[in-house]
Design a protein around this motif. Sequence first.
Motif, PDB file in Angstrom:
ATOM      1  N   LYS A1105      28.339   9.846 -70.318  1.00 37.58           N
ATOM      2  CA  LYS A1105      29.336   9.868 -70.495  1.00 37.58           C
ATOM      3  C   LYS A1105      29.794  11.335 -71.101  1.00 37.58           C
ATOM      4  O   LYS A1105      30.751  11.502 -70.712  1.00 37.58           O
ATOM      5  CB  LYS A1105      30.095   9.094 -70.696  1.00 37.58           C
ATOM      6  N   ALA A1106      29.243  11.570 -71.442  1.00 37.73           N
ATOM      7  CA  ALA A1106      29.328  12.701 -72.798  1.00 37.73           C
ATOM      8  C   ALA A1106      29.069  14.063 -72.316  1.00 37.73           C
ATOM      9  O   ALA A1106      28.985  14.918 -72.490  1.00 37.73           O
ATOM     10  CB  ALA A1106      28.669  12.856 -73.690  1.00 37.73           C
ATOM     11  N   GLY A1107      28.024  13.627 -70.629  1.00 35.81           N
ATOM     12  CA  GLY A1107      27.844  14.849 -69.801  1.00 35.81           C
ATOM     13  C   GLY A1107      26.690  15.838 -70.759  1.00 35.81           C
ATOM     14  O   GLY A1107      27.376  17.085 -70.886  1.00 35.81           O
ATOM     15  N   ARG A1108      25.875  15.312 -71.922  1.00 37.16           N
ATOM     16  CA  ARG A1108      24.725  15.895 -72.447  1.00 37.16           C
ATOM     17  C   ARG A1108      23.509  17.075 -71.121  1.00 37.16           C
ATOM     18  O   ARG A1108      23.648  16.543 -70.256  1.00 37.16           O
ATOM     19  CB  ARG A1108      23.884  15.193 -73.080  1.00 37.16           C
ATOM     20  N   GLN A1109      23.800  18.041 -72.499  1.00 39.28           N
ATOM     21  CA  GLN A1109      22.495  19.277 -71.844  1.00 39.28           C
ATOM     22  C   GLN A1109      21.420  18.601 -71.824  1.00 39.28           C
ATOM     23  O   GLN A1109      20.703  18.719 -73.367  1.00 39.28           O
ATOM     24  CB  GLN A1109      22.700  20.297 -71.967  1.00 39.28           C
ATOM     25  N   ILE A1110      20.048  18.718 -70.722  1.00 40.62           N
ATOM     26  CA  ILE A1110      18.877  18.507 -71.705  1.00 40.62           C
ATOM     27  C   ILE A1110      18.033  19.811 -71.438  1.00 40.62           C
ATOM     28  O   ILE A1110      18.470  19.831 -69.944  1.00 40.62           O
ATOM     29  CB  ILE A1110      18.257  16.836 -71.186  1.00 40.62           C
ATOM     30  N   ASN A1111      17.425  20.622 -72.180  1.00 41.96           N
ATOM     31  CA  ASN A1111      16.302  21.000 -72.072  1.00 41.96           C
ATOM     32  C   ASN A1111      14.669  20.351 -72.545  1.00 41.96           C
ATOM     33  O   ASN A1111      14.820  19.934 -73.417  1.00 41.96           O
ATOM     34  CB  ASN A1111      16.831  22.518 -73.285  1.00 41.96           C
ATOM     35  N   ILE A1112      14.388  21.346 -71.496  1.00 44.41           N
ATOM     36  CA  ILE A1112      12.399  20.476 -70.989  1.00 44.41           C
ATOM     37  C   ILE A1112      11.815  20.874 -71.393  1.00 44.41           C
ATOM     38  O   ILE A1112      11.365  21.912 -70.476  1.00 44.41           O
ATOM     39  CB  ILE A1112      12.132  19.618 -69.715  1.00 44.41           C
ATOM     40  N   ASN A1523      21.828   5.262 -73.754  1.00 41.84           N
ATOM     41  CA  ASN A1523      21.480   5.081 -74.121  1.00 41.84           C
ATOM     42  C   ASN A1523      20.318   5.967 -74.352  1.00 41.84           C
ATOM     43  O   ASN A1523      19.658   4.909 -75.767  1.00 41.84           O
ATOM     44  CB  ASN A1523      20.690   3.244 -74.109  1.00 41.84           C
ATOM     45  N   TRP A1524      19.935   7.042 -74.574  1.00 42.59           N
ATOM     46  CA  TRP A1524      18.473   7.202 -74.772  1.00 42.59           C
ATOM     47  C   TRP A1524      18.644   8.250 -75.775  1.00 42.59           C
ATOM     48  O   TRP A1524      20.007   9.600 -75.199  1.00 42.59           O
ATOM     49  CB  TRP A1524      17.618   6.975 -73.394  1.00 42.59           C
ATOM     50  N   PRO A1525      18.086   9.094 -76.510  1.00 41.12           N
ATOM     51  CA  PRO A1525      16.613   8.522 -77.360  1.00 41.12           C
ATOM     52  C   PRO A1525      17.275   7.666 -78.265  1.00 41.12           C
ATOM     53  O   PRO A1525      18.366   8.923 -79.026  1.00 41.12           O
ATOM     54  CB  PRO A1525      16.170   8.988 -77.595  1.00 41.12           C
ATOM     55  N   ASN A1526      17.093   6.601 -78.273  1.00 50.83           N
ATOM     56  CA  ASN A1526      17.411   5.835 -79.767  1.00 50.83           C
ATOM     57  C   ASN A1526      16.241   5.875 -80.625  1.00 50.83           C
ATOM     58  O   ASN A1526      16.495   4.919 -81.287  1.00 50.83           O
ATOM     59  CB  ASN A1526      17.581   4.541 -79.021  1.00 50.83           C
ATOM     60  N   PHE A1527      17.081   6.935 -80.811  1.00 51.85           N
ATOM     61  CA  PHE A1527      16.319   7.407 -82.854  1.00 51.85           C
ATOM     62  C   PHE A1527      17.821   8.490 -83.428  1.00 51.85           C
ATOM     63  O   PHE A1527      18.699   8.856 -83.026  1.00 51.85           O
ATOM     64  CB  PHE A1527      15.017   8.725 -82.203  1.00 51.85           C
ATOM     65  N   SER A1528      17.373   7.628 -84.853  1.00 48.62           N
ATOM     66  CA  SER A1528      18.486   8.503 -85.887  1.00 48.62           C
ATOM     67  C   SER A1528      18.737   9.860 -85.020  1.00 48.62           C
ATOM     68  O   SER A1528      20.267  10.640 -85.612  1.00 48.62           O
ATOM     69  CB  SER A1528      18.538   8.026 -87.533  1.00 48.62           C
ATOM     70  N   ASP A1529      18.060  10.683 -85.502  1.00 48.43           N
ATOM     71  CA  ASP A1529      18.221  11.829 -85.123  1.00 48.43           C
ATOM     72  C   ASP A1529      18.989  12.323 -83.739  1.00 48.43           C
ATOM     73  O   ASP A1529      19.850  13.516 -83.701  1.00 48.43           O
ATOM     74  CB  ASP A1529      16.742  12.789 -84.434  1.00 48.43           C
ATOM     75  N   PHE A1530      19.435  11.134 -82.695  1.00 47.76           N
ATOM     76  CA  PHE A1530      20.032  11.832 -81.753  1.00 47.76           C
ATOM     77  C   PHE A1530      21.417  11.535 -81.542  1.00 47.76           C
ATOM     78  O   PHE A1530      21.346  11.115 -79.996  1.00 47.76           O
ATOM     79  CB  PHE A1530      19.228  11.755 -80.359  1.00 47.76           C
ATOM     80  N   TYR A1531      21.402  10.251 -82.593  1.00 47.29           N
ATOM     81  CA  TYR A1531      22.618   9.934 -82.816  1.00 47.29           C
ATOM     82  C   TYR A1531      23.914  10.861 -82.521  1.00 47.29           C
ATOM     83  O   TYR A1531      23.788  11.767 -83.200  1.00 47.29           O
ATOM     84  CB  TYR A1531      23.003   9.009 -83.753  1.00 47.29           C
ATOM     85  N   PRO A1532      25.343  10.497 -82.339  1.00 49.99           N
ATOM     86  CA  PRO A1532      25.455   8.849 -82.046  1.00 49.99           C
ATOM     87  C   PRO A1532      25.296   9.559 -79.863  1.00 49.99           C
ATOM     88  O   PRO A1532      25.474  10.189 -79.237  1.00 49.99           O
ATOM     89  CB  PRO A1532      26.790   8.476 -81.975  1.00 49.99           C
ATOM     90  N   LEU A1533      24.933   8.260 -79.506  1.00 47.43           N
ATOM     91  CA  LEU A1533      24.561   8.658 -78.388  1.00 47.43           C
ATOM     92  C   LEU A1533      25.652   7.280 -77.429  1.00 47.43           C
ATOM     93  O   LEU A1533      26.559   7.088 -78.204  1.00 47.43           O
ATOM     94  CB  LEU A1533      23.496   7.229 -78.017  1.00 47.43           C
ATOM     95  N   PRO A1534      26.462   8.509 -76.257  1.00 49.69           N
ATOM     96  CA  PRO A1534      27.636   8.645 -75.689  1.00 49.69           C
ATOM     97  C   PRO A1534      27.169   6.611 -74.867  1.00 49.69           C
ATOM     98  O   PRO A1534      28.914   6.785 -74.316  1.00 49.69           O
ATOM     99  CB  PRO A1534      27.021   9.617 -74.937  1.00 49.69           C
ATOM    100  N   GLY A1535      25.938   6.328 -74.586  1.00 52.65           N
ATOM    101  CA  GLY A1535      26.523   5.229 -73.566  1.00 52.65           C
ATOM    102  C   GLY A1535      26.544   6.094 -72.128  1.00 52.65           C
ATOM    103  O   GLY A1535      26.973   6.631 -71.712  1.00 52.65           O
ATOM    104  N   VAL A1536      26.958   4.721 -71.481  1.00 52.77           N
ATOM    105  CA  VAL A1536      26.849   4.308 -70.370  1.00 52.77           C
ATOM    106  C   VAL A1536      27.803   5.306 -69.130  1.00 52.77           C
ATOM    107  O   VAL A1536      28.397   5.696 -68.423  1.00 52.77           O
ATOM    108  CB  VAL A1536      25.877   3.512 -68.753  1.00 52.77           C
TER     109      VAL A1536
END
Length: 1536
Positions: A1105-1112, A1523-1536
């Motif tokens: 929902k947040a349109g996060r960007q991921i770099n791998i 809902n991923w990744p479920n670690f506090s470092d990555f909160y708040p998660l945007p949800g689906v």
Amino acid sequence: MARQALGFLAVLQCLLTTSAARGLFERQQGVVISSNLPVNWAFTGCCTDQAYSPTLSGAMYSNSTGMTQESCIDFCASKGFVHSGVEYSSQCFCGNDNLTNFNASLSDCSMSCSGNSSEACGGGNRLNVFTSNQTATSPVTNPGFGLWALYGCYTEGTNGRALTTGMDVPGGSNNMSVANCVNACSAAGFVLSGVEFGGQCYCGNQFSYQSQPAVDGYKGCNNYPCNGNASELCGGADHLDVYGYNNTVPNPLVTTVSSTTTSLSPQTSSTLSSSSGTSSLAANNIQATSTSSQSSSSASPASAGASWSYIGCWTDAVGSRSLGYQITGNANIMTNELCMSECASAGYSLAGLEYYSECYCDTQVRNGGALATDPTTCITACSGNSSETCGGGNRLSIFRFGASSGSSSSSSVLSTSTSSPAKAASGTSSSSSSAVSASSTAPSWNLLGCYTDSVGARTLGNAINGYGNIMTNELCQSSCKSAGYTLAGTEYSGECYCDNSLRNGGGPASDGNTGCSMTCNGNTTEICPQYGNNNLMTVELCQSTCMTAGFILSGVEYGGECYCDNSFQNYGAPAPDGCTMACHGSSTEICGGSDRLNVYKYAVAVGSSSSSSTYPSSSVSSTSTSTASGAQISSTSSSSSTVSNPTSSQSLSTSTTTSSSAAASSTMAIGWYPLGCYVDSVQARTLDNGMQVPGGANYMTNEACAAVCQSNGYTLAGTEYSGECYCDTAFRNGGGPAPDGSTGCNMACNGNSSEICGGPNRLSVLQYHSGAAISTSSSSSSFLPSVTSGSATTTTSSAPTGLPSGWIYDGCYIDNANGRIMLNQQSDNNQLTVESCVQTCSGMGYKVAGMEYAEQCFCDNYIRNGAALSSSDSDCGMSCAGNSMEKCGAGNRVSVYSLGNLTVYQPPTVQNTSLPGNWSYVGCLTDNADSRTFPYRIVNMIENNTATNCLSLCSQFGYPAGGMEYSSECYCGDFSNIVNAGATMAPATDCDMACSGDPNSICGGGSRISYYAWTGAPLYSWNRPTGNAAGEYQFLIGGVVIPLVTSQTIKGKVTFLEKFGTGAPNTTGAYELDLAELNNFTAAWRPMHVKTDIFCSASLTLPDKAGRQINIGGWANDATYGIRLYTPDGSPGVAGVNDWQENVNEVSLQNGRWYPSAMVMANGSILVVGGEEGSNGAPVPTLELLPPAGGVLYCDWLDRTDPYNLYPFLAVLPSGGVFVAYYNEARILDEGTLQTSRTLPNMPGAVNDFLAGRTYPFEGTSVIMPQHAPYGDPLTIMVCGGSTPGPEIALDNCVSIQPEVAGANWTIERMPSQRVISCMTALPDGTYLILNGGQQGRAGFGLATNPNLNAVLYDPSQPVNQRMSVMANTTVDRLYHSEAILLQDGRVLVSGSDPEDTRFPQEYRVEVFVPPYLLSGDARPTFNVSNTDWAYGQSLTITVTSGNTANMRASLLGAEASTHGNSMGQRTIFPAFSCSGTTCTITAPPNSHVCPPGWFQLFLLDGPTPSISTYVRIGGDPGSIGNWPNFSDFYPLPGV
């Protein structure tokens, strides 16, 4: 990142080395420390570690499936390290560092080893360390080896690399050693090599960015042992151990005199001889700076190497040149060193530079040239190096090769003597300009006088070859000293001999200095004595003399004269009579006659690899006049041999020799001898190992090739096609002497036009003999050619027996009446029999065998060129070399045997009918091996070249001009190539060679093309709009980083991610550009942060929902496992606060990856494909999913094509499945199992090289073509550009395929220009913009050139080959690491260029390309859409607030991330769209295969003009990535 060394100390602190400590660890953790550790190794504790300040700074590697404690120890021990550490289950590190950080809990080091779950392999940033009880050997600086010598420790440049080309070594950085780096640089054609940080290798031809010798000497280079050899040092932090090839002089060059450093200046006549205050570097004649300070000055002359000296500023005049030979072709890159090198290669001893870009050569100053009264008139800076002077207007900066440091003055050195040569009594030079001295001896050398010598029994036994035209006494002395000899002697103007004692009775000449009367070729003021009289001339003596001097032809004349050359000159031709004079040294031999030569040709036996004391047989011919242009040679040898009576009649066999202006080589290095012209093939090399000579192909000579082969341990060297060098220790693939003799070796060397360097599929071959020279003795006379008396003896022949079944004798056929009647000549065989030839041909699948000239065997399937039977079978009267009772042809007569009926083809004719397409024959066109008429040459048509096959290829790739040459070669190009090359029509009879695939048709001739032209509808049509219709580039904003990845967020801002180490030192690794703040630079660029290096990673916008960007992925260590996430926030004009989130200990890839690709699949998962382990490591031939689901999947097709498959192109197919394009291959994967469901045809490459690559490193670019509702048409995928291996010529075509169609194949469309490392961006109107890149090279730092400044617009709605328009140009070079993405306003943002190349800038500026649809003046449409989260197939309402809805369209463009030609996430969709008034309805795509879930830019188009886009999400988040990744470092998660 490079590991930071902590130094080497003998005592290890805090080491848990006792057995009690080890037992405590084992009991506490329950994880066993191996009981099978290698001898002398023990566990020492758990250490903390950091990715950017590693505890162990030496070699490293990772193994995701096989890491154990033992394997890591073995690896480190093999490199010479005493510490071994395992980390994070699969990583191994080595070092000799002082370890002090054993402060980690033992429980932190409890991760199971990937290769043995019962062993502990550290943890996250934790090392289990093992230590050897052996003392670490302190590494030392390698002094150099072979022709490479250590120059010193140099600092990196102030704003860039000292040596600009980073180089991989075999085995990667873990295998770094001085030798591996030097060999890699040498193979790539560089003359400078530098090692740094223990595992980095850099190459160049000069220093850049103001690099200087380190002020602390070697201290800065004494920190890092080589990763691949811990016993030697590989530089330090920002300090390079630099090595140079063959006395290459680093630029700038400084010398020291009496401890004062000064630049070489035009006012002085300086030489590179030793002087007070200087120290000589190892294995060099180059002087090192011995003071801590350096003075600088304006541009001044430099030196190309030892023995070149600047002798002043000289006058010149255009009409009467002071130096008579001009070197052309280097005007834009001229330097002192380049001019001197060119002159030396051409055999001249003087080099002069004038007017910044002109180079002249000679052996003396001519036409009254004199020292200029004002030396400051030579002040023009060189075009290729502004720190050097290249003369001035009518002024020459002159350098001299071989000048002594003791020369009295420049003028006396060069003035022409008008009196007889005189001899000096000592080693000092006479100050008189009219005197000629025996020697201006080099320091420590003394003149002994004039000594006797003999060719057969040398007084000094070791010849120095290669300097004949520029010989001086000093040069000979220097060469002998370098070779370890204490005696040096010059002879016959251009010869040099060395030894440590006098041999064979040699001593002072009985007539004193009388016989030493010849001036040196390289200095007419010195004496380089002659041989003496010619009273002892013999055939053998002349042959030996010529061979020693590097010639392959020898001729004796008038009883006592000897001549040498490599080809016949001045129209010399066979004579019917006249060779009747007995040799002065042997009355039983013939030595020519009056104006008549007995000529012998040298031919070494094929395959010989050892020294020989005899000469093989040579061909002999009587030749009129004196034909050799080499020196006349007289001799004092007493050797003789018994041959026929000179008065007897002679029966001489004639060997045809093609005259050439260039010789195979007359200045070969010691021990190398020419074998002749050999056949070769691209598919089956005669010599297997291609090599680069210093300076590259443009500097190719036979000597240079032989030197690089010898330095790499090879004994065979071959030059081909003017600029190619091949080496080996044996002949391979059936390669042997060419059937047409030396005819095919007809191309002059690029580096010396007076030499021959092979030809098309022909090698000029040289062989090395371990002895200093091949010598002959009296016992060898039977191996020498001689003139025999009498007529041929008549013998009775016997019929051959033992022929294969069905083979019969067909008769004696005439050869060469209209050309060769058989091809495929085998190697000459001095044991040839009819049976052996027939069996050879039969075994190779041929149906015809022919024997000629006693020892030659030919194989074919028919005989050619109208071959006719000889008038008498007895004409084939030569006995077979291996059986005197059988007949094996004769001169131009072939004994022919065949299997079945013998086919005879008549002389070929031009093919005018049954041509492919609309080709028409034009005529016979000239060609030039040095400057080809057509640029594309196909050489793999050895047996199938025909007009049909050749021209079909040309038209398939879009070339309307082409033809065939030399039977088996095919050429393609454009009509303009003919004009540009100056090619002209030749007589039709010049094209007379039969096609290799059709004996009835002509395929050109020698340097002649059977030329055909396409006369039908044009093969391509490119539009060339002007003005606004061409679009335009505009400057957008100055940058703060050179981005590696750019991507627009759903908030409208653009993220820039940079690699570490090549940008400004204070950057944070990531920035966000707010396009609403372009007038406020500080507000426009928001600093962001990443924790690990994103160098060569993958990026996407996620469907959450947040349109996060991921770099791998990323560069090395933790970075390769890195997963980085950013949740866009803020709005245009309002800064966000979110930053990149990363914690490799919580969220990471299963396999570390460098250069991976990523794609959102139809089910919402992220597919990650391929890559390497990092920092030039091993391949990672696997797939994995994110969020993690199962393990990794091995792919043999990735393993097999590494390293050419990186950043593969991916696409979800509408029918299901995943399309993958990698290297030059493509396939479809089953989306459920990810196994291959279908292999597609290989992608076409270049017309002349099917091995061209499309993905990194031969980097092309790819897009998915538009999909239109109702989505019934097959999906099309297009890939554009790339490059070829070897010469790395960029491709000039795009290829496209519809992979779902049965029997799909690739369509080729020619581009207006060549393009590599480019970008391609989808536009909202369904067109595509192709931009950036270069026209030659490949992906990588410093590996591409000739920037392509032009943009091309591709319109898929037009017919194939009419879709491209040549658009506007930029002024900004965009090479490696450039990007292009579509903005919401329809412009294309263009950024980056990180070439790490002094020729091209590191590019921070950001531009936009404005397409023509924004320059028409038409207003944009505007609209409102309330729902931006769409389900598949959903109908949505859009309100148009301005614009004409009558012909309005909607387009959806996927959110993309641009890097390395890959637009990850790109997709173009035209959904169903209709309007009623201002209310319009749009229907979302029907499913996740037509439109994978994710974010898209929604544009409305009023005609061609797009609106500002709105981001919409289609298909939700079926993979629950929100809902991923479920670690506090990555909160708040945007949800689906």
